[in-house]
Enzyme design. Structure first.
Site, mmCIF file in Angstrom:
data_model
loop_
_atom_site.group_PDB
_atom_site.id
_atom_site.type_symbol
_atom_site.label_atom_id
_atom_site.label_comp_id
_atom_site.label_asym_id
_atom_site.label_seq_id
_atom_site.Cartn_x
_atom_site.Cartn_y
_atom_site.Cartn_z
ATOM 1 N N GLY A 77 -10.690 -8.810 9.676
ATOM 2 C CA GLY A 77 -12.243 -9.293 9.470
ATOM 3 C C GLY A 77 -13.592 -8.238 10.200
ATOM 4 N N ASN B 9 -16.208 0.885 6.110
ATOM 5 C CA ASN B 9 -14.964 0.249 7.541
ATOM 6 C C ASN B 9 -13.979 1.591 6.888
ATOM 7 O OD1 ASN B 9 -12.989 -0.940 8.521
ATOM 8 N ND2 ASN B 9 -12.880 -2.365 7.235
ATOM 9 N N ASP C 298 1.150 -1.396 0.437
ATOM 10 C CA ASP C 298 0.030 0.115 0.461
ATOM 11 C C ASP C 298 0.930 1.269 -0.036
ATOM 12 O OD1 ASP C 298 -2.644 -1.601 0.768
ATOM 13 O OD2 ASP C 298 -1.510 -1.822 2.276
ATOM 14 N N SER D 150 -13.454 -0.744 3.113
ATOM 15 C CA SER D 150 -12.429 -1.247 2.187
ATOM 16 C C SER D 150 -13.761 -2.765 2.710
ATOM 17 C CB SER D 150 -11.212 -1.686 3.508
ATOM 18 O OG SER D 150 -11.224 -3.443 3.278
ATOM 19 N N GLU E 267 -11.978 -1.931 -1.742
ATOM 20 C CA GLU E 267 -10.985 -0.914 -1.047
ATOM 21 C C GLU E 267 -9.953 -0.599 -1.482
ATOM 22 O OE1 GLU E 267 -9.233 -4.235 1.689
ATOM 23 O OE2 GLU E 267 -7.904 -5.025 0.526
ATOM 24 N N ILE F 246 -11.271 2.267 7.045
ATOM 25 C CA ILE F 246 -9.166 1.848 6.597
ATOM 26 C C ILE F 246 -9.157 2.421 5.248
ATOM 27 C CG2 ILE F 246 -9.275 -0.093 8.420
ATOM 28 C CD1 ILE F 246 -8.838 -1.832 5.477
ATOM 29 N N ASP F 247 -7.460 2.864 4.682
ATOM 30 C CA ASP F 247 -7.100 3.256 3.284
ATOM 31 C C ASP F 247 -7.416 4.539 3.077
ATOM 32 O OD1 ASP F 247 -6.485 0.611 3.023
ATOM 33 O OD2 ASP F 247 -8.012 -0.361 1.668
ATOM 34 N N ASP G 70 -1.444 7.035 3.503
ATOM 35 C CA ASP G 70 -2.031 8.510 2.904
ATOM 36 C C ASP G 70 -1.144 9.694 2.794
ATOM 37 O OD1 ASP G 70 -3.134 9.320 -0.020
ATOM 38 O OD2 ASP G 70 -3.290 10.525 1.450
#
Length: 348
Positions: free
Chosen positions: A147, A182, A69, A200, A235, A184-185, A129
Protein backbone atom coordinates in the site's frame (compact mmCIF):
# COMPACT_ATOMS: atom_id res chain seq x y z
CA UNK A 1 25.34 -10.66 3.58
CA UNK A 2 24.07 -12.92 0.80
CA UNK A 3 24.21 -16.63 0.74
CA UNK A 4 22.71 -19.45 -1.27
CA UNK A 5 23.00 -23.18 -0.93
CA UNK A 6 21.72 -25.43 -3.69
CA UNK A 7 20.43 -28.63 -2.13
CA UNK A 8 21.34 -32.11 -3.30
CA UNK A 9 18.97 -33.58 -5.92
CA UNK A 10 18.54 -37.17 -7.09
CA UNK A 11 19.87 -36.40 -10.57
CA UNK A 12 22.07 -33.42 -9.78
CA UNK A 13 24.48 -33.31 -6.83
CA UNK A 14 25.40 -29.72 -6.05
CA UNK A 15 26.51 -27.58 -3.15
CA UNK A 16 26.92 -23.85 -3.57
CA UNK A 17 27.43 -21.06 -1.08
CA UNK A 18 26.78 -17.51 -2.31
CA UNK A 19 28.89 -14.94 -0.50
CA UNK A 20 28.45 -11.21 -1.17
CA UNK A 21 31.01 -8.56 -1.81
CA UNK A 22 30.54 -4.89 -2.62
CA UNK A 23 29.75 -4.08 -6.25
CA UNK A 24 32.81 -2.62 -7.90
CA UNK A 25 31.27 -0.65 -10.79
CA UNK A 26 31.59 3.08 -11.27
CA UNK A 27 28.49 4.76 -9.94
CA UNK A 28 27.99 7.17 -12.79
CA UNK A 29 24.75 8.22 -14.47
CA UNK A 30 22.50 7.34 -11.54
CA UNK A 31 18.89 8.45 -11.25
CA UNK A 32 16.89 7.34 -8.22
CA UNK A 33 13.13 7.20 -7.63
CA UNK A 34 10.81 4.04 -7.48
CA UNK A 35 9.87 0.49 -6.05
CA UNK A 36 7.14 -1.99 -4.60
CA UNK A 37 5.92 -5.76 -4.51
CA UNK A 38 4.39 -8.92 -2.75
CA UNK A 39 5.18 -12.32 -1.03
CA UNK A 40 4.53 -15.76 0.54
CA UNK A 41 6.22 -19.09 1.30
CA UNK A 42 5.67 -22.92 1.30
CA UNK A 43 6.71 -25.72 -1.08
CA UNK A 44 4.52 -28.63 -2.11
CA UNK A 45 4.79 -31.38 -4.68
CA UNK A 46 2.13 -30.93 -7.33
CA UNK A 47 1.77 -32.35 -10.79
CA UNK A 48 -0.54 -30.36 -13.06
CA UNK A 49 -3.53 -32.24 -14.38
CA UNK A 50 -5.14 -31.61 -17.66
CA UNK A 51 -7.86 -28.99 -17.67
CA UNK A 52 -9.10 -26.47 -20.19
CA UNK A 53 -6.24 -24.03 -19.54
CA UNK A 54 -3.54 -26.72 -19.65
CA UNK A 55 -2.59 -27.72 -23.18
CA UNK A 56 0.38 -29.01 -25.15
CA UNK A 57 2.36 -25.82 -24.45
CA UNK A 58 2.17 -26.35 -20.68
CA UNK A 59 5.14 -27.87 -18.88
CA UNK A 60 4.45 -30.68 -16.42
CA UNK A 61 5.75 -29.29 -13.12
CA UNK A 62 6.58 -31.25 -9.96
CA UNK A 63 8.73 -31.03 -6.84
CA UNK A 64 9.22 -27.69 -5.10
CA UNK A 65 6.47 -25.86 -6.98
CA UNK A 66 5.77 -22.94 -4.63
CA UNK A 67 6.57 -19.59 -6.19
CA UNK A 68 5.38 -15.99 -6.45
CA UNK A 69 6.53 -13.61 -9.21
CA UNK A 70 8.95 -16.20 -10.69
CA UNK A 71 11.91 -15.24 -12.86
CA UNK A 72 13.82 -18.06 -14.59
CA UNK A 73 17.11 -18.34 -16.44
CA UNK A 74 19.02 -21.30 -17.90
CA UNK A 75 22.68 -21.17 -16.82
CA UNK A 76 25.45 -23.59 -15.84
CA UNK A 77 23.39 -26.48 -17.23
CA UNK A 78 20.46 -25.78 -14.90
CA UNK A 79 17.27 -23.78 -14.78
CA UNK A 80 17.32 -21.29 -11.89
CA UNK A 81 14.17 -19.70 -10.51
CA UNK A 82 14.15 -16.65 -8.25
CA UNK A 83 10.93 -15.56 -6.57
CA UNK A 84 9.28 -13.41 -3.89
CA UNK A 85 10.19 -14.75 -0.44
CA UNK A 86 12.27 -13.92 2.61
CA UNK A 87 15.75 -13.02 1.35
CA UNK A 88 14.71 -13.90 -2.27
CA UNK A 89 13.64 -17.49 -2.86
CA UNK A 90 15.67 -19.81 -5.11
CA UNK A 91 14.80 -23.11 -6.80
CA UNK A 92 16.65 -25.06 -9.48
CA UNK A 93 15.96 -27.82 -12.00
CA UNK A 94 17.90 -29.86 -14.56
CA UNK A 95 14.96 -29.98 -16.98
CA UNK A 96 12.67 -27.11 -15.95
CA UNK A 97 10.02 -29.59 -14.82
CA UNK A 98 11.22 -31.19 -11.58
CA UNK A 99 12.20 -28.43 -9.15
CA UNK A 100 14.31 -28.47 -6.00
CA UNK A 101 14.44 -25.83 -3.30
CA UNK A 102 17.64 -23.88 -2.79
CA UNK A 103 18.61 -21.43 -0.07
CA UNK A 104 17.61 -17.77 -0.13
CA UNK A 105 19.99 -15.21 -1.62
CA UNK A 106 20.18 -12.86 1.37
CA UNK A 107 21.10 -14.37 4.74
CA UNK A 108 20.44 -11.05 6.48
CA UNK A 109 19.04 -7.63 5.67
CA UNK A 110 21.45 -5.20 3.96
CA UNK A 111 21.76 -2.10 6.13
CA UNK A 112 21.03 0.31 3.25
CA UNK A 113 17.44 -0.95 2.75
CA UNK A 114 16.17 0.97 5.78
CA UNK A 115 17.59 4.21 4.42
CA UNK A 116 15.11 4.17 1.54
CA UNK A 117 12.26 2.10 3.01
CA UNK A 118 12.28 2.87 6.74
CA UNK A 119 8.86 1.27 7.29
CA UNK A 120 10.05 -2.17 6.16
CA UNK A 121 10.15 -4.47 9.19
CA UNK A 122 10.09 -7.88 7.51
CA UNK A 123 12.62 -9.72 5.35
CA UNK A 124 10.31 -10.40 2.42
CA UNK A 125 11.86 -9.39 -0.91
CA UNK A 126 9.54 -8.91 -3.87
CA UNK A 127 9.53 -9.79 -7.55
CA UNK A 128 13.19 -10.51 -8.36
CA UNK A 129 14.29 -10.47 -12.01
CA UNK A 130 17.28 -12.42 -13.32
CA UNK A 131 19.07 -11.73 -16.61
CA UNK A 132 22.51 -12.09 -18.19
CA UNK A 133 24.27 -9.05 -19.62
CA UNK A 134 27.88 -7.88 -20.05
CA UNK A 135 29.42 -10.91 -18.34
CA UNK A 136 27.16 -10.83 -15.25
CA UNK A 137 23.98 -12.45 -14.03
CA UNK A 138 22.05 -9.43 -12.80
CA UNK A 139 19.38 -9.97 -10.17
CA UNK A 140 17.12 -6.96 -9.62
CA UNK A 141 14.65 -7.03 -6.72
CA UNK A 142 12.15 -4.84 -4.84
CA UNK A 143 12.03 -3.60 -1.25
CA UNK A 144 8.69 -2.10 -0.16
CA UNK A 145 5.62 -2.40 2.05
CA UNK A 146 2.01 -3.05 1.01
CA UNK A 147 0.00 0.00 0.00
CA UNK A 148 2.99 2.36 -0.15
CA UNK A 149 5.18 3.73 -2.92
CA UNK A 150 8.06 4.40 -0.54
CA UNK A 151 10.00 1.68 -2.31
CA UNK A 152 13.28 0.86 -3.98
CA UNK A 153 14.85 -1.52 -6.45
CA UNK A 154 18.21 -3.09 -5.64
CA UNK A 155 20.74 -5.13 -7.62
CA UNK A 156 23.05 -8.04 -6.88
CA UNK A 157 25.16 -9.69 -9.55
CA UNK A 158 27.53 -12.61 -10.11
CA UNK A 159 29.63 -14.17 -12.88
CA UNK A 160 28.30 -17.68 -12.12
CA UNK A 161 25.06 -18.58 -10.35
CA UNK A 162 26.47 -22.03 -9.62
CA UNK A 163 29.57 -20.67 -7.89
CA UNK A 164 27.59 -17.86 -6.28
CA UNK A 165 30.12 -15.02 -6.39
CA UNK A 166 27.42 -12.42 -5.72
CA UNK A 167 28.18 -8.70 -5.37
CA UNK A 168 25.81 -6.23 -3.71
CA UNK A 169 25.47 -3.30 -6.10
CA UNK A 170 23.07 -1.42 -3.83
CA UNK A 171 20.32 0.97 -4.85
CA UNK A 172 19.20 1.16 -8.48
CA UNK A 173 16.17 3.45 -8.30
CA UNK A 174 13.71 4.51 -5.62
CA UNK A 175 10.35 6.19 -5.18
CA UNK A 176 9.03 8.36 -2.36
CA UNK A 177 5.52 9.31 -1.27
CA UNK A 178 5.66 12.25 -3.68
CA UNK A 179 6.67 10.13 -6.71
CA UNK A 180 4.21 9.46 -9.53
CA UNK A 181 5.37 5.86 -9.74
CA UNK A 182 6.11 2.97 -7.41
CA UNK A 183 9.58 1.43 -7.68
CA UNK A 184 8.86 -2.27 -7.52
CA UNK A 185 8.54 -5.20 -9.97
CA UNK A 186 11.73 -4.63 -12.02
CA UNK A 187 12.29 -6.41 -15.33
CA UNK A 188 15.36 -6.12 -17.57
CA UNK A 189 15.07 -5.89 -21.37
CA UNK A 190 17.74 -5.35 -24.02
CA UNK A 191 17.52 -4.11 -27.60
CA UNK A 192 21.11 -3.01 -28.12
CA UNK A 193 20.62 -0.70 -25.14
CA UNK A 194 19.73 -1.96 -21.63
CA UNK A 195 16.39 -0.92 -20.12
CA UNK A 196 14.45 -1.68 -16.95
CA UNK A 197 10.66 -1.70 -16.60
CA UNK A 198 9.04 -1.23 -13.19
CA UNK A 199 5.85 -0.02 -11.55
CA UNK A 200 2.84 -1.02 -9.51
CA UNK A 201 -0.51 0.77 -9.13
CA UNK A 202 -0.02 4.57 -8.67
CA UNK A 203 0.73 5.86 -12.22
CA UNK A 204 1.25 2.41 -13.68
CA UNK A 205 4.19 0.95 -15.61
CA UNK A 206 7.40 2.81 -16.49
CA UNK A 207 10.60 2.12 -18.40
CA UNK A 208 14.04 3.64 -17.88
CA UNK A 209 17.27 3.36 -19.85
CA UNK A 210 20.27 1.95 -18.00
CA UNK A 211 23.97 2.64 -18.11
CA UNK A 212 25.68 -0.48 -19.51
CA UNK A 213 28.44 0.05 -16.93
CA UNK A 214 26.56 0.57 -13.68
CA UNK A 215 23.29 -1.11 -14.77
CA UNK A 216 21.54 1.83 -13.15
CA UNK A 217 19.40 4.56 -14.78
CA UNK A 218 21.07 7.27 -16.84
CA UNK A 219 17.84 8.92 -18.03
CA UNK A 220 14.48 9.77 -16.51
CA UNK A 221 11.72 7.10 -16.58
CA UNK A 222 8.98 7.09 -19.24
CA UNK A 223 5.41 5.92 -18.56
CA UNK A 224 4.28 3.09 -20.87
CA UNK A 225 1.07 1.67 -19.32
CA UNK A 226 -1.71 3.06 -17.14
CA UNK A 227 -5.30 2.01 -16.49
CA UNK A 228 -6.57 5.53 -15.81
CA UNK A 229 -8.45 4.27 -12.74
CA UNK A 230 -8.35 5.54 -9.18
CA UNK A 231 -7.19 2.10 -7.97
CA UNK A 232 -4.98 1.58 -11.08
CA UNK A 233 -4.39 -2.13 -10.43
CA UNK A 234 -1.59 -2.85 -12.91
CA UNK A 235 1.91 -4.11 -12.06
CA UNK A 236 4.54 -6.78 -12.65
CA UNK A 237 5.34 -5.82 -16.24
CA UNK A 238 7.91 -7.36 -18.56
CA UNK A 239 8.80 -6.80 -22.21
CA UNK A 240 9.52 -9.57 -24.73
CA UNK A 241 11.90 -8.44 -27.48
CA UNK A 242 10.74 -11.01 -30.01
CA UNK A 243 13.08 -9.90 -32.79
CA UNK A 244 10.21 -9.71 -35.30
CA UNK A 245 9.87 -5.93 -35.34
CA UNK A 246 7.65 -5.80 -32.27
CA UNK A 247 8.14 -5.47 -28.53
CA UNK A 248 5.45 -7.16 -26.41
CA UNK A 249 4.54 -5.62 -23.07
CA UNK A 250 2.93 -8.02 -20.57
CA UNK A 251 1.44 -6.80 -17.29
CA UNK A 252 -0.54 -8.26 -14.38
CA UNK A 253 -3.92 -6.57 -13.98
CA UNK A 254 -6.14 -6.46 -10.86
CA UNK A 255 -5.37 -7.94 -7.44
CA UNK A 256 -2.82 -10.52 -6.27
CA UNK A 257 -1.87 -12.07 -2.95
CA UNK A 258 -5.36 -13.09 -1.77
CA UNK A 259 -5.21 -16.82 -2.46
CA UNK A 260 -8.30 -18.05 -4.29
CA UNK A 261 -9.85 -14.58 -3.96
CA UNK A 262 -7.11 -13.14 -6.17
CA UNK A 263 -8.28 -11.57 -9.44
CA UNK A 264 -4.89 -11.27 -11.19
CA UNK A 265 -4.82 -11.79 -14.96
CA UNK A 266 -2.11 -11.31 -17.60
CA UNK A 267 -2.65 -8.86 -20.48
CA UNK A 268 -0.47 -7.57 -23.28
CA UNK A 269 0.06 -5.06 -26.05
CA UNK A 270 2.73 -4.50 -28.67
CA UNK A 271 4.81 -1.66 -30.07
CA UNK A 272 7.47 -1.09 -32.72
CA UNK A 273 9.39 0.99 -30.15
CA UNK A 274 10.61 -0.30 -26.79
CA UNK A 275 9.35 2.89 -25.10
CA UNK A 276 5.91 2.60 -26.70
CA UNK A 277 3.18 3.41 -27.36
CA UNK A 278 1.82 -0.13 -26.81
CA UNK A 279 -1.53 -1.16 -28.29
CA UNK A 280 -3.66 -4.26 -27.73
CA UNK A 281 -5.31 -6.36 -30.46
CA UNK A 282 -8.29 -3.99 -30.55
CA UNK A 283 -6.08 -0.95 -31.07
CA UNK A 284 -6.49 0.35 -27.50
CA UNK A 285 -3.46 2.07 -25.98
CA UNK A 286 -2.05 0.53 -22.82
CA UNK A 287 -1.62 4.09 -21.56
CA UNK A 288 -5.43 4.30 -21.58
CA UNK A 289 -6.30 0.98 -19.96
CA UNK A 290 -5.80 -1.25 -23.01
CA UNK A 291 -4.55 -4.82 -22.85
CA UNK A 292 -5.55 -8.12 -24.47
CA UNK A 293 -6.04 -11.00 -22.00
CA UNK A 294 -3.46 -13.79 -22.28
CA UNK A 295 -4.30 -15.72 -19.09
CA UNK A 296 -7.08 -15.45 -16.50
CA UNK A 297 -8.67 -17.62 -13.80
CA UNK A 298 -10.00 -20.98 -14.95
CA UNK A 299 -10.81 -24.06 -12.90
CA UNK A 300 -8.21 -24.64 -10.19
CA UNK A 301 -5.87 -22.03 -11.71
CA UNK A 302 -6.80 -18.80 -9.94
CA UNK A 303 -5.28 -15.35 -10.46
CA UNK A 304 -2.42 -16.01 -12.92
CA UNK A 305 0.20 -13.26 -12.86
CA UNK A 306 3.69 -12.15 -11.87
CA UNK A 307 4.89 -13.32 -15.30
CA UNK A 308 8.34 -13.35 -16.87
CA UNK A 309 9.82 -14.49 -20.19
CA UNK A 310 12.86 -16.76 -20.49
CA UNK A 311 14.84 -18.74 -23.08
CA UNK A 312 14.85 -22.52 -22.72
CA UNK A 313 17.83 -24.85 -23.00
CA UNK A 314 16.80 -25.59 -26.60
CA UNK A 315 16.55 -21.90 -27.50
CA UNK A 316 12.75 -21.63 -27.56
CA UNK A 317 10.84 -19.10 -25.45
CA UNK A 318 8.60 -19.75 -22.43
CA UNK A 319 6.64 -17.74 -19.89
CA UNK A 320 6.70 -18.47 -16.16
CA UNK A 321 4.04 -17.15 -13.80
CA UNK A 322 2.30 -18.05 -10.57
CA UNK A 323 -1.31 -19.02 -9.97
CA UNK A 324 -3.22 -19.77 -6.78
CA UNK A 325 -4.16 -23.45 -6.66
CA UNK A 326 -7.73 -23.95 -5.47
CA UNK A 327 -6.95 -27.66 -5.04
CA UNK A 328 -4.16 -26.83 -2.59
CA UNK A 329 -5.58 -24.18 -0.23
CA UNK A 330 -4.79 -21.35 -2.64
CA UNK A 331 -1.01 -21.93 -2.53
CA UNK A 332 0.95 -19.81 -5.02
CA UNK A 333 2.22 -22.33 -7.57
CA UNK A 334 4.51 -22.32 -10.60
CA UNK A 335 3.16 -22.49 -14.16
CA UNK A 336 5.39 -22.59 -17.25
CA UNK A 337 4.09 -22.42 -20.81
CA UNK A 338 5.80 -22.20 -24.17
CA UNK A 339 4.98 -18.91 -25.85
CA UNK A 340 5.03 -17.94 -29.51
CA UNK A 341 3.52 -15.38 -31.87
CA UNK A 342 0.80 -16.04 -34.43
CA UNK A 343 0.05 -13.32 -36.96
CA UNK A 344 2.23 -10.99 -34.91
CA UNK A 345 0.48 -11.56 -31.55
CA UNK A 346 1.59 -13.68 -28.56
CA UNK A 347 -0.15 -16.91 -27.66
CA UNK A 348 0.55 -20.13 -25.77
Amino acid sequence: MIKNVVKKASLVALATVFAFTACNSNVADEVSENTDSSAEEVADEITLDSVSTVNASTWSISGSTFTHDPSIIYADGLYWMFYTADGIGVSYSSDGKTWYSGTQIFASTPSWWSTYVPGKTDFNVWAPDISYYNGYYNLYYSVSTFGSNVSCIGLVRCTSILSGDWEDCGLVIRSTSSSAYNCIDPSFVYNGTPYLTFGSWYDGIWIVRLSSGTMKPNQSPIQIADRDLSSNAIEGACIWNRGNGYYYLFASFDVCCAGTSSTYNIRYGRSTSITGPYYDKNGNSMLDGGGTVLASSSGRYIGPGGQSIFSTASGSTAMAYHYYDSYNSGTATLMIKDIKTVSGWPTF
